[in-house]
Write a protein that holds these residues in place. Structure first.
Motif, mmCIF file in Angstrom:
data_model
loop_
_atom_site.group_PDB
_atom_site.id
_atom_site.type_symbol
_atom_site.label_atom_id
_atom_site.label_comp_id
_atom_site.label_asym_id
_atom_site.label_seq_id
_atom_site.Cartn_x
_atom_site.Cartn_y
_atom_site.Cartn_z
ATOM 1 N N GLU A 86 -8.931 8.099 4.357
ATOM 2 C CA GLU A 86 -9.636 7.443 3.263
ATOM 3 C C GLU A 86 -8.781 6.310 2.724
ATOM 4 O OE1 GLU A 86 -10.042 9.443 -0.587
ATOM 5 O OE2 GLU A 86 -8.563 10.913 0.107
ATOM 6 N N VAL A 87 -9.451 5.278 2.276
ATOM 7 C CA VAL A 87 -8.785 4.168 1.605
ATOM 8 C C VAL A 87 -9.338 4.139 0.191
ATOM 9 C CG1 VAL A 87 -8.434 1.667 1.554
ATOM 10 C CG2 VAL A 87 -8.511 2.873 3.748
ATOM 11 N N ARG A 88 -8.449 4.138 -0.775
ATOM 12 C CA ARG A 88 -8.880 4.165 -2.174
ATOM 13 C C ARG A 88 -8.158 3.092 -2.955
ATOM 14 N NH1 ARG A 88 -4.912 6.189 -5.174
ATOM 15 N NH2 ARG A 88 -3.321 7.441 -4.193
ATOM 16 N N ALA B 291 -1.857 -2.806 11.232
ATOM 17 C CA ALA B 291 -3.293 -2.828 10.955
ATOM 18 C C ALA B 291 -3.574 -3.094 9.486
ATOM 19 C CB ALA B 291 -3.930 -1.500 11.381
ATOM 20 N N THR B 292 -2.771 -2.526 8.608
ATOM 21 C CA THR B 292 -2.975 -2.716 7.168
ATOM 22 C C THR B 292 -2.721 -4.163 6.777
ATOM 23 O OG1 THR B 292 -2.343 -0.416 6.791
ATOM 24 C CG2 THR B 292 -2.311 -1.873 4.885
ATOM 25 N N VAL B 293 -1.716 -4.774 7.361
ATOM 26 C CA VAL B 293 -1.433 -6.193 7.103
ATOM 27 C C VAL B 293 -2.597 -7.048 7.606
ATOM 28 C CG1 VAL B 293 0.057 -8.122 7.785
ATOM 29 C CG2 VAL B 293 1.069 -5.952 7.054
ATOM 30 N N GLU B 294 -3.063 -6.783 8.818
ATOM 31 C CA GLU B 294 -4.123 -7.598 9.419
ATOM 32 C C GLU B 294 -5.478 -7.401 8.742
ATOM 33 O OE1 GLU B 294 -4.030 -6.555 13.558
ATOM 34 O OE2 GLU B 294 -2.123 -7.606 13.889
ATOM 35 N N ILE B 295 -5.812 -6.174 8.424
ATOM 36 C CA ILE B 295 -7.151 -5.877 7.896
ATOM 37 C C ILE B 295 -7.226 -6.045 6.382
ATOM 38 C CG2 ILE B 295 -8.888 -4.050 7.611
ATOM 39 C CD1 ILE B 295 -7.886 -2.961 10.359
ATOM 40 N N ALA B 296 -6.223 -5.555 5.667
ATOM 41 C CA ALA B 296 -6.283 -5.535 4.200
ATOM 42 C C ALA B 296 -5.447 -6.624 3.542
ATOM 43 C CB ALA B 296 -5.854 -4.165 3.686
ATOM 44 N N ASP B 297 -4.875 -7.519 4.354
ATOM 45 C CA ASP B 297 -4.092 -8.628 3.823
ATOM 46 C C ASP B 297 -2.910 -8.154 2.974
ATOM 47 O OD1 ASP B 297 -3.538 -11.358 3.677
ATOM 48 O OD2 ASP B 297 -4.604 -11.571 1.764
ATOM 49 N N LEU C 228 -4.579 1.193 -2.154
ATOM 50 C CA LEU C 228 -4.437 -0.272 -2.228
ATOM 51 C C LEU C 228 -4.717 -0.757 -3.639
ATOM 52 C CD1 LEU C 228 -6.528 -1.279 0.931
ATOM 53 C CD2 LEU C 228 -4.033 -1.205 0.759
ATOM 54 N N LEU C 229 -4.122 -1.869 -3.993
ATOM 55 C CA LEU C 229 -4.496 -2.514 -5.248
ATOM 56 C C LEU C 229 -5.969 -2.903 -5.163
ATOM 57 C CD1 LEU C 229 -1.392 -4.798 -5.873
ATOM 58 C CD2 LEU C 229 -1.961 -2.659 -7.037
ATOM 59 N N THR C 230 -6.645 -2.918 -6.267
ATOM 60 C CA THR C 230 -8.074 -3.212 -6.275
ATOM 61 C C THR C 230 -8.346 -4.615 -5.754
ATOM 62 O OG1 THR C 230 -7.970 -3.984 -8.550
ATOM 63 C CG2 THR C 230 -8.525 -1.677 -8.216
ATOM 64 N N GLY C 231 -9.580 -4.816 -5.306
ATOM 65 C CA GLY C 231 -9.990 -6.134 -4.857
ATOM 66 C C GLY C 231 -10.455 -6.183 -3.416
ATOM 67 N N ARG C 232 -10.210 -5.125 -2.639
ATOM 68 C CA ARG C 232 -10.687 -5.108 -1.255
ATOM 69 C C ARG C 232 -12.149 -4.704 -1.237
ATOM 70 N NH1 ARG C 232 -5.334 -5.022 -1.966
ATOM 71 N NH2 ARG C 232 -4.170 -5.825 -0.199
ATOM 72 N N PRO D 245 0.806 -1.209 0.000
ATOM 73 C CA PRO D 245 0.000 0.000 0.000
ATOM 74 C C PRO D 245 0.849 1.274 0.000
ATOM 75 C CG PRO D 245 -0.447 -1.340 1.971
ATOM 76 C CD PRO D 245 0.675 -1.965 1.235
ATOM 77 N N GLN D 246 0.307 2.284 -0.664
ATOM 78 C CA GLN D 246 0.927 3.601 -0.677
ATOM 79 C C GLN D 246 0.179 4.447 0.353
ATOM 80 O OE1 GLN D 246 3.596 4.440 -2.303
ATOM 81 N NE2 GLN D 246 3.753 2.589 -3.514
ATOM 82 N N ILE D 247 0.866 4.853 1.408
ATOM 83 C CA ILE D 247 0.242 5.594 2.497
ATOM 84 C C ILE D 247 0.854 6.995 2.558
ATOM 85 C CG2 ILE D 247 -0.228 5.655 4.980
ATOM 86 C CD1 ILE D 247 0.299 2.541 4.919
#
Length: 120
Positions: A107-109, A28-34, A71-75, A2-4
């Protein structure tokens, strides 16, 4: 990915535990967004001047922080919402009350289909 990106008012720098926030946000990003831990990258961009409403910016009674996670698409939307809520909670934990009103948002995009990267 992810780009944060964390945009924030420079006035809050002494009150903002950026290292702790990044570590907790990556977890959190690893746990929530895989996401993969080594893929998490965070950039901080302090703003020298924050204008809020009609307040004189020199008074520095308000601070703004906005976190954008690409994030890359798919979430799912549920995953993105959970991550956004986690970001706000982490900001509560990593920005101490230092005499200014804190305005925090996140925001998460999805990253655009044209997203590419390289490493050296």
């Amino acid at each position: 990915m992810p780009q944060i990106t964390v945009d924030y008012s420079a006035v809050m720098t002494p009150a903002f535990d950026r290292v702790g926030f990044a570590r907790a946000l990556h977890t959190a990003t690893v746990e929530i967004a895989d996401a993969k831990p080594e893929a998490c990258k965070t950039q901080y961009r302090p703003s020298a001047l924050t204008a809020f409403g009609y307040e004189d910016p020199e008074e520095q009674r308000h601070a703004v922080v906005h976190v954008t996670i690409g994030l890359l698409t798919g979430r799912t939307e549920e995953t993105k919402t959970r991550l956004t809520e986690a970001v706000l909670e982490l900001l509560r934990e990593h920005v101490r009350d230092d005499g200014f009103v804190l305005h925090a948002s996140a925001e998460v995009r999805d990253l655009a289909a044209s997203y590419r990267k390289f490493e050296r």
